[in-house]
Design a protein around this motif. Structure first.
Motif, mmCIF file in Angstrom:
data_model
loop_
_atom_site.group_PDB
_atom_site.id
_atom_site.type_symbol
_atom_site.label_atom_id
_atom_site.label_comp_id
_atom_site.label_asym_id
_atom_site.label_seq_id
_atom_site.Cartn_x
_atom_site.Cartn_y
_atom_site.Cartn_z
ATOM 1 N N ARG A 110 -10.755 -11.730 -3.485
ATOM 2 C CA ARG A 110 -10.420 -13.121 -2.534
ATOM 3 C C ARG A 110 -9.515 -14.031 -2.883
ATOM 4 N NH1 ARG A 110 -15.112 -14.506 -1.096
ATOM 5 N NH2 ARG A 110 -16.212 -12.190 -2.126
ATOM 6 N N PHE A 111 -8.809 -14.162 -2.411
ATOM 7 C CA PHE A 111 -7.930 -15.858 -2.849
ATOM 8 C C PHE A 111 -8.823 -16.946 -2.069
ATOM 9 C CE2 PHE A 111 -5.131 -13.122 -4.623
ATOM 10 C CZ PHE A 111 -5.121 -13.072 -6.087
ATOM 11 N N GLY A 112 -9.405 -17.299 -1.354
ATOM 12 C CA GLY A 112 -9.789 -18.668 -0.422
ATOM 13 C C GLY A 112 -10.299 -17.506 0.383
ATOM 14 N N ASP A 113 -10.004 -18.085 1.051
ATOM 15 C CA ASP A 113 -10.854 -17.688 2.640
ATOM 16 C C ASP A 113 -9.601 -15.985 2.313
ATOM 17 O OD1 ASP A 113 -12.222 -19.329 3.250
ATOM 18 O OD2 ASP A 113 -10.738 -19.922 4.731
ATOM 19 N N GLN A 114 -8.576 -15.789 1.899
ATOM 20 C CA GLN A 114 -8.114 -14.601 2.509
ATOM 21 C C GLN A 114 -8.096 -12.812 1.181
ATOM 22 O OE1 GLN A 114 -4.145 -14.734 0.652
ATOM 23 N NE2 GLN A 114 -2.981 -12.682 2.058
ATOM 24 N N VAL A 115 -8.638 -12.213 1.713
ATOM 25 C CA VAL A 115 -9.511 -10.914 1.801
ATOM 26 C C VAL A 115 -8.530 -10.611 1.224
ATOM 27 C CG1 VAL A 115 -10.673 -9.060 2.115
ATOM 28 C CG2 VAL A 115 -11.517 -11.201 2.791
ATOM 29 N N VAL A 116 -8.102 -10.494 -0.333
ATOM 30 C CA VAL A 116 -6.519 -9.303 -0.747
ATOM 31 C C VAL A 116 -6.483 -8.000 -0.955
ATOM 32 C CG1 VAL A 116 -4.563 -8.969 -2.282
ATOM 33 C CG2 VAL A 116 -4.665 -11.133 -0.940
ATOM 34 N N LEU A 117 -7.905 -7.175 -1.705
ATOM 35 C CA LEU A 117 -8.255 -5.759 -1.645
ATOM 36 C C LEU A 117 -9.871 -5.873 -1.220
ATOM 37 C CD1 LEU A 117 -6.805 -5.067 -4.984
ATOM 38 C CD2 LEU A 117 -5.597 -4.788 -2.646
ATOM 39 N N GLY B 230 3.695 0.807 -0.706
ATOM 40 C CA GLY B 230 2.911 0.415 1.500
ATOM 41 C C GLY B 230 3.911 -0.670 1.821
ATOM 42 N N PRO B 231 3.391 -1.304 1.839
ATOM 43 C CA PRO B 231 4.292 -2.587 3.436
ATOM 44 C C PRO B 231 4.433 -4.350 1.619
ATOM 45 C CG PRO B 231 2.873 -1.734 5.037
ATOM 46 C CD PRO B 231 2.281 -1.155 3.353
ATOM 47 N N SER B 232 5.081 -4.968 2.002
ATOM 48 C CA SER B 232 4.230 -6.026 0.567
ATOM 49 C C SER B 232 3.720 -6.822 1.339
ATOM 50 C CB SER B 232 5.724 -6.529 0.835
ATOM 51 O OG SER B 232 5.944 -6.955 2.137
ATOM 52 N N GLY B 233 2.666 -7.041 0.604
ATOM 53 C CA GLY B 233 1.764 -8.030 0.757
ATOM 54 C C GLY B 233 -0.059 -7.400 0.984
ATOM 55 N N THR B 234 0.398 -6.406 1.227
ATOM 56 C CA THR B 234 -0.681 -5.556 0.861
ATOM 57 C C THR B 234 -0.788 -5.664 -0.104
ATOM 58 O OG1 THR B 234 0.340 -3.526 0.913
ATOM 59 C CG2 THR B 234 -0.723 -4.387 3.179
ATOM 60 N N GLY B 235 -1.462 -5.866 -1.008
ATOM 61 C CA GLY B 235 -2.663 -5.816 -2.735
ATOM 62 C C GLY B 235 -1.393 -4.844 -3.468
ATOM 63 N N LYS B 236 -0.428 -3.972 -3.776
ATOM 64 C CA LYS B 236 -0.250 -3.408 -4.747
ATOM 65 C C LYS B 236 -0.294 -4.092 -5.782
ATOM 66 C CE LYS B 236 3.431 -2.173 -2.656
ATOM 67 N NZ LYS B 236 3.482 -3.683 -1.345
ATOM 68 N N SER B 237 0.614 -5.231 -5.528
ATOM 69 C CA SER B 237 0.110 -6.249 -7.870
ATOM 70 C C SER B 237 -0.743 -6.651 -7.611
ATOM 71 C CB SER B 237 1.356 -7.074 -7.202
ATOM 72 O OG SER B 237 3.041 -6.657 -7.150
ATOM 73 N N THR B 238 -1.396 -6.877 -7.010
ATOM 74 C CA THR B 238 -3.175 -7.205 -7.014
ATOM 75 C C THR B 238 -3.795 -5.964 -7.824
ATOM 76 O OG1 THR B 238 -2.587 -9.314 -5.337
ATOM 77 C CG2 THR B 238 -5.051 -8.562 -6.409
ATOM 78 N N PHE B 239 -3.270 -5.288 -6.999
ATOM 79 C CA PHE B 239 -4.211 -3.998 -8.039
ATOM 80 C C PHE B 239 -4.256 -3.864 -8.704
ATOM 81 C CE2 PHE B 239 -4.037 1.135 -7.882
ATOM 82 C CZ PHE B 239 -5.258 1.023 -8.636
#
Ligand code: ADP
Ligand code: MG
Length: 363
Positions: A10-17, A34-43
């Motif tokens: 999570r980044f603040g309120d935003q749940v990324v994974l 997958g589409p961009s912004g869906t958490g691939k890099s974060t994963f």
């Protein structure tokens, strides 16, 4: 080799994974799409703790990275990471970029490190450029040096984050060729990529990520040729869609037509098709008119670049009632026009969602 369980970020309120569980065995090549912004890099960044997860666990070779006192630097050395933007040391030659890690971190004597670095540069086709600075190399060459620099650390796992996205199209294949070779030689790899051909030929498994979860996973044949879920199919078919809401019988016909035409133009569809879409939508709304305004209607236009299929659908919520049921139609003319312009006309009703869909016939 890698065991990720119930990972969340999570980044603040935003749940990324949300809840990602993935296992990677030795020698596997996993593509993450997958589409961009869906958490691939974060994963990917969670796998070597460049990003600290909010919850769940990450184990690499049995070591729990989140446990108190875990030797994270040591685990990180077993993993190389290749970024979109190369991240080479600009003031060091290709050779020195390769020897720095082994000499400083592994304590390899310089002559030995240099000998091995030359072998590695040869492996990626760049022995000739050993003395060049990054600025003197092309994008494709820089990325191959970046891969070689990872290899110089003798990693057990390589992580790639869209390694070819920043490259001029003419240079993509030289980088993919090196990655193919590594895969063939048994390197364990996790690759976030938009190169579908590569993902299809090289991976042992494909993960499709969407909205912070692994939405679908399977063999390349399964994910690319027979995706089980809607969003996966839309993605692999490069299907784009637009939804237009019609809420009352006095809807703005001209605005709707303009939006439908704009969608067709964006996908470079022929004039005739554009014209047919507008006509079809008008007839379909006519047929559905008795539902308004009690039930708003969604006109959904979807185009797949890969299959060249243009789909038009009208969706509504509520009681199931086939709008093409002849007994309900005021006259048959509208239906005849629809049949003249579209194929595969299907009505379905599932859990209160009703959908009349069709493929727009294209000249
Ligand atoms: P992808 O690689 O699939 O395009 P990312 O993992 O880069 O997606 O990002 C997923 C979401 O997380 C994005 O909305 C991004 O803005 C957000 N995000 C990523 N890193 C951070 C960060 N360090 N701080 C805040 N938000 C972030
Ligand atoms: Mg990314």
């Amino acid at each position: 080799m890698i065991e990720v369980e119930h990972l969340s970020v999570r980044f603040g309120d935003q749940v990324v994974l949300r809840d990602v569980s993935v296992r990677v065995a030795k020698g596997e090549v996993i593509s993450v799409i997958g589409p961009s912004g869906t958490g691939k890099s974060t994963f990917l960044r969670c796998l070597n703790l460049l990003q600290r997860p909010t919850g769940g666990s990450v184990r690499v070779g049995g070591v729990d990275l989140l446990a108190r006192g875990a030797d994270v630097p040591r685990v990180r050395r077993r993993m190389g990471m290749v970024f979109q933007s190369f991240n080479l040391f600009a003031h060091l030659t290709a050779l020195d970029n390769l020897t720095l890690g082994p000499v400083k971190l592994l304590g390899t004597p310089r002559p030995e490190a240099e000998k091995k670095a030359m072998e590695t540069l040869r492996m990626v086709g760049l022995a000739e450029k050993a003395g060049s600075l990054p600025d003197e190399l092309s994008g494709g060459q820089k990325q191959r040096v970046a891969i070689a620099r990872c290899l110089a650390m003798e990693p057990e796992i390589l992580l790639f984050d869209e390694p070819t996205s920043a490259l001029d199209p003419t240079m993509v294949s030289e980088v993919l060729a090196v990655m193919r070779r590594l895969a063939r030689e048994g390197m364990t790899m996790v690759v976030v990529t938009h190169e579908m051909e590569f993902a299809r030929d090289v991976s042992s498994r494909v993960l499709y990520m969407d909205e912070g979860v692994v939405y679908e996973e399977g063999s390349p044949a399964q994910v690319f040729d027979a995706p089980r879920r809607d969003r996966t199919r839309a993605f692999v078919e490069r299907r784009r869609s637009a939804t237009f809401r019609v809420a009352s019988p006095d809807y703005d016909l001209y605005a709707l037509n303009a939006s439908l035409e704009a969608f067709c133009d964006r996908h470079a569809l022929p004039r005739q098709t554009r014209h047919d879409v507008v006509l079809l939508a008008e007839e379909l709304l006519q047929i559905h008119a008795p539902l308004l305004p009690a039930t708003p209607l969604d006109v959904v236009l979807a185009y797949s670049e890969k299959t060249d299929r243009l789909e038009l659908a009208v969706e509504s919520k509520g009681e199931a009632a086939d709008p093409l049921d002849l007994a309900r139609l005021p006259d048959e003319l509208g239906l005849r026009i629809v049949r003249g312009l579209a194929d595969g006309i299907t009505y379905s009703s599932d859990a209160g969602r009703n959908r009349l869909s069709m493929t727009v016939r294209q000249a």
